[in-house]
Design a protein around this motif. Structure first.
Motif, PDB file in Angstrom:
ATOM      1  N   SER A 195       1.128  -1.414   0.144  1.00  0.00           N
ATOM      2  CA  SER A 195       0.310   0.379  -0.294  1.00  0.00           C
ATOM      3  C   SER A 195       0.693   1.654  -0.377  1.00  0.00           C
ATOM      4  O   SER A 195       0.710   2.224  -0.774  1.00  0.00           O
ATOM      5  CB  SER A 195      -0.841   0.180   1.202  1.00  0.00           C
ATOM      6  OG  SER A 195      -0.346  -0.066   2.410  1.00  0.00           O
ATOM      7  N   VAL A 202      -6.628   8.202  -2.909  1.00  0.00           N
ATOM      8  CA  VAL A 202      -5.657   7.350  -2.630  1.00  0.00           C
ATOM      9  C   VAL A 202      -4.544   7.039  -0.796  1.00  0.00           C
ATOM     10  O   VAL A 202      -4.855   5.549  -0.062  1.00  0.00           O
ATOM     11  CB  VAL A 202      -4.478   7.524  -3.393  1.00  0.00           C
ATOM     12  CG1 VAL A 202      -2.917   6.471  -2.808  1.00  0.00           C
ATOM     13  CG2 VAL A 202      -5.384   6.952  -5.053  1.00  0.00           C
ATOM     14  N   THR A 259      -5.062   3.654  -8.375  1.00  0.00           N
ATOM     15  CA  THR A 259      -3.765   3.879  -8.691  1.00  0.00           C
ATOM     16  C   THR A 259      -3.656   3.222 -10.389  1.00  0.00           C
ATOM     17  O   THR A 259      -2.780   4.041 -10.651  1.00  0.00           O
ATOM     18  CB  THR A 259      -2.689   2.332  -8.152  1.00  0.00           C
ATOM     19  OG1 THR A 259      -2.857   2.897  -7.096  1.00  0.00           O
ATOM     20  CG2 THR A 259      -1.482   2.640  -8.625  1.00  0.00           C
ATOM     21  N   LEU A 298      -7.287   0.768  -4.039  1.00  0.00           N
ATOM     22  CA  LEU A 298      -6.555   1.131  -4.098  1.00  0.00           C
ATOM     23  C   LEU A 298      -5.794   1.308  -5.532  1.00  0.00           C
ATOM     24  O   LEU A 298      -5.394   2.360  -6.130  1.00  0.00           O
ATOM     25  CB  LEU A 298      -5.346   0.865  -2.829  1.00  0.00           C
ATOM     26  CG  LEU A 298      -4.207   1.265  -2.805  1.00  0.00           C
ATOM     27  CD1 LEU A 298      -4.156   3.559  -3.222  1.00  0.00           C
ATOM     28  CD2 LEU A 298      -3.055   0.916  -1.458  1.00  0.00           C
ATOM     29  N   ARG A 300      -7.879   5.357   0.763  1.00  0.00           N
ATOM     30  CA  ARG A 300      -7.250   4.181   1.325  1.00  0.00           C
ATOM     31  C   ARG A 300      -7.134   3.416   1.757  1.00  0.00           C
ATOM     32  O   ARG A 300      -6.464   2.232   2.828  1.00  0.00           O
ATOM     33  CB  ARG A 300      -7.327   3.309  -0.425  1.00  0.00           C
ATOM     34  CG  ARG A 300      -8.788   3.999  -1.609  1.00  0.00           C
ATOM     35  CD  ARG A 300      -9.820   3.268  -0.851  1.00  0.00           C
ATOM     36  NE  ARG A 300     -10.566   3.632   0.336  1.00  0.00           N
ATOM     37  CZ  ARG A 300     -11.109   4.506   0.608  1.00  0.00           C
ATOM     38  NH1 ARG A 300     -11.470   5.602  -0.375  1.00  0.00           N
ATOM     39  NH2 ARG A 300     -11.559   5.155   1.763  1.00  0.00           N
ATOM     40  N   VAL A 301      -5.352   3.611   1.601  1.00  0.00           N
ATOM     41  CA  VAL A 301      -3.784   3.120   2.788  1.00  0.00           C
ATOM     42  C   VAL A 301      -4.066   3.141   4.441  1.00  0.00           C
ATOM     43  O   VAL A 301      -3.776   2.600   4.129  1.00  0.00           O
ATOM     44  CB  VAL A 301      -2.702   4.532   2.184  1.00  0.00           C
ATOM     45  CG1 VAL A 301      -1.852   3.671   2.736  1.00  0.00           C
ATOM     46  CG2 VAL A 301      -2.306   4.083   0.302  1.00  0.00           C
TER      47      VAL A 301
END
Length: 471
Positions: A163, A198, A231, A227, A201-202
């Motif tokens: 991640s 993002v 990406t 994620l 989500r991390v």
């Protein structure tokens, strides 16, 4: 324009030398004589002269080769940054005298950083070899004994997780696209900033990873799927930006800004395949349970970093490069090597003996190493080269004769001397910074290790010569 040494000393230099004569550390006076060697100066001079075809005769007068060498070594003797080196050099008369800056203006940190890059791994290796030759000529090393060991020098990266690597990729590509938009405007592909989603989500992945229950695992998989989707969209968008720059859709109004755009396009084209590789290995691990993806990378910024496990309880997994150090008497490192790919320790012994013979002019009488270097072939080959005592334990032997051999006094004493290699590595890591490389890239790793070894050798040569003078 560069020169070998300072052509003329000032009145202030003499005052500084007289004032600090009794303040220098004992090894410094002897190290000062070692660094005055003409061959060392020539090596540095030739490396600096390659920066421009007319560096020898044109341009402003730069720092002499002797000042460059001494300042770079002083940096690694103290394990300082370039900024700290500049500050300490300006404030300390002992360091001004040792580095030959004297009463002149101390070079700034950026200038010294460019010196290190210009010197390069090859010139640093030549400096190390010449310093070993000086130690041999002065009787500090004789070459009767040799010990060898390997260690890991870590690259300057954060602990890698899938991640965090995906987050790094999105952050870098988004930053580049923002710079392109600032120069080229809204023409062509439009920027959509997905950094916030993002980042969320991390954070979701970090929270879900703490739970071992089935719902937590399902939540982790959903977060990773989201994620990866985000990406992938960012990578695709970045590649469209690169295509627009190449096609002239996104262009700048001046030549300098257009060159900047071309540099950003090259950076996107370099970074995007790395991010795609991280996506590939993330899918393999999360959704297929495959932890050994081909071409696995652990850093987008140091993609050549290796995952190395040497069985240490305190640090079972290290991320960096394998380094071999071999020593002779008085703790002098006679050879070092940074490996692009981690080799087996037992494949390094015979080559180390050959290097020892080439640099010190004799085959060692005693060779000591740990059990990782043992093989029956190595033992036979070492003895065939003329090594009288091969002191490498075989931990798995069932032969009573071999067990008796390893209990003999000479073998146990050889192994006691071998453990000094562990101490040398520990000192080099703590004092000279070999625990973590602060320079970038493979060439930076070789420069970092080389200068650290040279700094360590210089201190040990100075101390050995100081003991000789007292005896």
């Amino acid at each position: 324009m560069i020169e070998m040494r300072r052509a003329q000393l000032s009145f202030g230099d003499g005052l500084i030398a007289a004032e600090v004569d009794d303040l220098r550390e004992p090894w410094m006076a002897h190290a000062d004589a070692v660094l005055a060697d003409d061959e060392l100066m020539t090596t540095v001079y030739e490396a600096l002269a390659k920066r421009h075809p007319r560096s020898r005769s044109r341009g402003r007068r730069g720092a002499p080769a002797e000042v460059v060498l001494r300042l770079l070594i002083l940096k690694h003797v103290r394990n300082w940054s370039y900024e700290t080196l500049e500050r300490e050099g300006r404030a300390n008369l002992v360091y001004r005298d040792f580095s030959r800056v004297g009463a002149a203006k101390m070079p700034d940190a950026k200038t010294m950083g460019r010196w290190g890059t210009a010197l390069g791994p090859q010139a640093i290796a030549q400096i190390h070899e010449r310093m070993v030759a000086i130690a041999k000529d002065k009787g500090v090393v004789e070459g009767r004994k040799m010990r060898v060991d390997t260690t890991v020098v870590e690259t300057n990266i954060h602990y890698p997780t899938d991640s965090s690597l995906l987050g790094d990729g999105v952050r870098v590509l988004t930053r580049i696209m923002k710079k392109v938009t600032a120069i080229a405007g809204a023409a062509g592909a439009e920027l959509r900033d997905r950094s916030r989603s993002v980042k969320l989500r991390v954070l979701d992945i970090a929270r879900a990873a703490r739970s071992k229950a089935k719902p937590g695992r399902e939540k982790l998989n959903r977060a990773y799927a989201q994620l990866l989707s985000s990406t992938s969209r960012v990578v695709g968008q970045a590649m469209r930006f690169a295509q627009d720059i190449a096609a002239g859709v996104k262009r700048a109004g001046s030549l300098s800004k257009q060159l900047a755009l071309e540099g950003m396009r090259a950076e996107i084209e370099r970074m995007a395949p790395l991010v795609r590789q991280v996506m590939k290995q993330t899918r393999a691990r999360i959704f297929r349970g495959d932890t050994r993806a081909e071409g696995k990378i652990v850093s987008l910024f140091e993609p050549s970093t290796e995952i190395i496990r040497k069985g240490k309880a305190s640090k079972p997994t290290e991320f960096g490069k394998m380094v071999k150090l071999q020593e002779a008497e008085n703790q002098i490192v006679t050879a070092f090597e940074v490996y692009d790919r981690r080799p087996s320790d037992c494949d390094l012994l015979i080559g180390a003996i050959d290097i020892h013979q080439a640099r010190l002019g004799r085959v060692p009488r005693l060779v000591a190493a740990d059990a990782a270097f043992y093989s029956a072939h190595n033992e036979r080959a070492a003895k065939a080269k003329g090594v009288k005592r091969v002191c490498i334990p075989n931990r798995s032997t069932k032969s009573p004769a071999r067990k008796r051999e390893q209990k003999k006094r000479w073998f146990r004493q050889g192994q006691k001397w071998r453990t000094g290699c562990e101490g040398r590595i520990s000192v080099a890591k703590r004092r000279n910074g070999l625990n973590r490389c602060r320079y970038k890239g493979d060439a930076g790793m070789k420069r970092w290790v080389g200068l650290g070894v040279i700094a360590d050798n210089l201190i040990n040569i100075g101390r050995a010569l100081d003991q000789q003078a007292d005896s």
